[in-house]
Write a protein that holds these residues in place. Structure first.
Motif, short mmCIF file in Angstrom:
data_model
loop_
_atom_site.label_atom_id
_atom_site.label_comp_id
_atom_site.label_asym_id
_atom_site.label_seq_id
_atom_site.Cartn_x
_atom_site.Cartn_y
_atom_site.Cartn_z
N THR A 88 0.84 -1.20 0.00
CA THR A 88 0.00 0.00 0.00
C THR A 88 0.87 1.25 0.00
N VAL A 89 0.46 2.23 -0.80
CA VAL A 89 1.11 3.54 -0.87
C VAL A 89 0.04 4.61 -0.67
N PHE A 90 0.35 5.63 0.13
CA PHE A 90 -0.54 6.78 0.27
C PHE A 90 0.03 7.94 -0.52
N GLU A 104 10.67 1.25 -8.05
CA GLU A 104 11.87 1.31 -7.21
C GLU A 104 11.58 0.80 -5.81
N MET A 105 10.44 1.15 -5.28
CA MET A 105 10.11 0.76 -3.91
C MET A 105 9.83 -0.74 -3.80
N ASP A 115 9.94 -4.47 5.22
CA ASP A 115 8.51 -4.31 5.49
C ASP A 115 8.00 -2.96 4.99
N ALA A 116 8.90 -1.98 4.90
CA ALA A 116 8.51 -0.65 4.45
C ALA A 116 9.69 0.02 3.75
N VAL A 117 9.38 0.86 2.77
CA VAL A 117 10.40 1.58 2.01
C VAL A 117 9.99 3.04 1.93
N GLN A 118 10.94 3.93 2.15
CA GLN A 118 10.69 5.37 2.07
C GLN A 118 11.61 5.98 1.02
N SER A 119 11.08 6.91 0.23
CA SER A 119 11.92 7.64 -0.72
C SER A 119 12.16 9.05 -0.21
N LEU A 168 6.20 2.98 0.95
CA LEU A 168 5.51 1.76 0.54
C LEU A 168 5.51 0.80 1.72
N PHE A 169 4.32 0.34 2.08
CA PHE A 169 4.16 -0.56 3.22
C PHE A 169 3.63 -1.91 2.75
N LYS A 170 4.07 -2.98 3.38
CA LYS A 170 3.35 -4.24 3.23
C LYS A 170 1.98 -4.04 3.87
#
Length: 344
Positions: A88-90, A104-105, A115-119, A168-170
């Motif tokens: 899920t992305v907000f 990319e994420m 578990d999570a990716v931040q740009s 981006l979160f699982k």
């Protein structure tokens, strides 16, 4: 490139007809195509609902939900109930994203088992983009954080922001953690609960998200409702005391910094703080927690001085900041490192 897993993109919409098409187009034009775009029309009184419906008619990946106005938190919560993706992305509806952001994420999540990716992100003005080179290095390798380091960075709020967007979160990590309704700065109430579950977190240095900056002045539009951010930090502090006691001092510093900022904003908006009720509340908290705050700022020379001056009289801290600003303007002291302008 991984395209097998669906990514749900939740976009709350309210009074953004000037921005919404640029936002949604940037999502639909992603190089990662296995997405569903959940547009939540939060009772917007303008043409946003009609625009959203047009996207739904022309792209099967778009799902539109119309609801009565309930605020950003409520719209995100409703969107999450309809999310079917593994990730899920907000995205806020006045922002937009680079075409390769999701790709990319997702790739980073797989590569580092995260578990999570931040740009990183741009501060997007109408005529320019600003990039925070103090925190991010565009060509640097991703930074991998374990849970302990992640929580430290979240509380410090420099490398890891409290924002829900740009990450981006699982989906399984966040599905049952709702945003608190009826508050401003809802992300502050939410982020620590999510990050507590994260074992591996990836920080990408590439700026893949455009965070729109409106021209509205925070001083001119300030209301006591803005104090919700302090309420959120205090709620998070109780969580930190329970699960991350070694971060208690850093949490106290975050509360103190925000309290001093808002005390000054309330001073500039005295008519909105009749009888100084909210200023007194901030002053009482600082007085009541003075020993803990004093210990927390031992390694921070400026914040320690501000705390000392405020405890004598709040106006002394204001005078200190005015004097410091004057010295910077006169070039007797150097300006702190700022944001780098890039081509828009």
């Amino acid at each position: 490139m991984y395209q097998t897993e669906k990514v749900s993109v939740v976009v709350p919409i309210y009074k953004v007809e000037k921005y919404i098409q640029k936002c949604v187009d940037s999502i639909l034009n992603q190089t990662y195509t296995n997405i569903e775009v959940i547009l939540v029309n939060d009772g917007s009184p303008d043409s946003c609902g009609l625009i959203a419906d047009q996207y739904e008619r022309f792209d099967p990946r778009v799902k539109v939900i119309h609801k009565e106005n309930g605020g950003l938190s409520d719209a995100r919560n409703v969107g999450m109930k309809h999310a079917t993706g593994e990730f899920t992305v907000f995205v806020d509806s006045d922002d937009w994203i680079e075409k390769n952001m999701i790709e990319e994420m997702v790739n980073s999540s797989h590569k580092f088992k995260a578990d999570a990716v931040q740009s990183a992100f741009y501060y997007a003005y109408e005529d320019k983009l600003l990039f925070d080179h103090r925190t991010y290095l565009k060509n640097a390798a991703p930074v991998i954080l374990n849970n302990k380091r992640l929580m430290y960075e979240l509380v410090k709020n420099e490398n890891v922001k409290n924002f829900a967007w740009g990450k981006l979160f699982k989906t399984v990590m966040i599905r049952d953690i709702s945003f608190e309704k009826g508050v401003l700065f809802e992300d502050v109430f939410w982020a620590h609960k999510v990050m507590h579950r994260v074992d591996t977190y990836v920080l990408l240095h590439q700026p893949l998200y455009h965070y729109t900056q409106r021209s509205d002045s925070i001083v001119a539009n300030y209301t006591p409702k803005n104090l919700d951010i302090i309420k959120g930090l205090k709620e998070r502090h109780r969580f930190i005391e329970a699960y991350y006691q070694d971060l208690t001092d850093e949490s106290y510093k975050a509360i103190l910094k925000m309290s001093l900022i808002h005390y000054n904003l309330l001073l500039q908006n005295r008519k909105k703080d009749k009888d100084g009720v909210f200023r007194k509340e901030i002053q009482h908290y600082i007085q009541h927690h003075y020993k803990s705050l004093e210990r927390a700022v031992l390694g921070d020379r400026q914040l320690k001085r501000q705390l000392q001056l405020f405890s004598i009289h709040p106006s002394l801290n204001v005078l200190f900041l005015v004097l410091k600003k004057g010295l910077r303007l006169a070039k007797f002291i150097s300006k702190p490192a700022g944001l780098e302008q890039v081509k828009s």
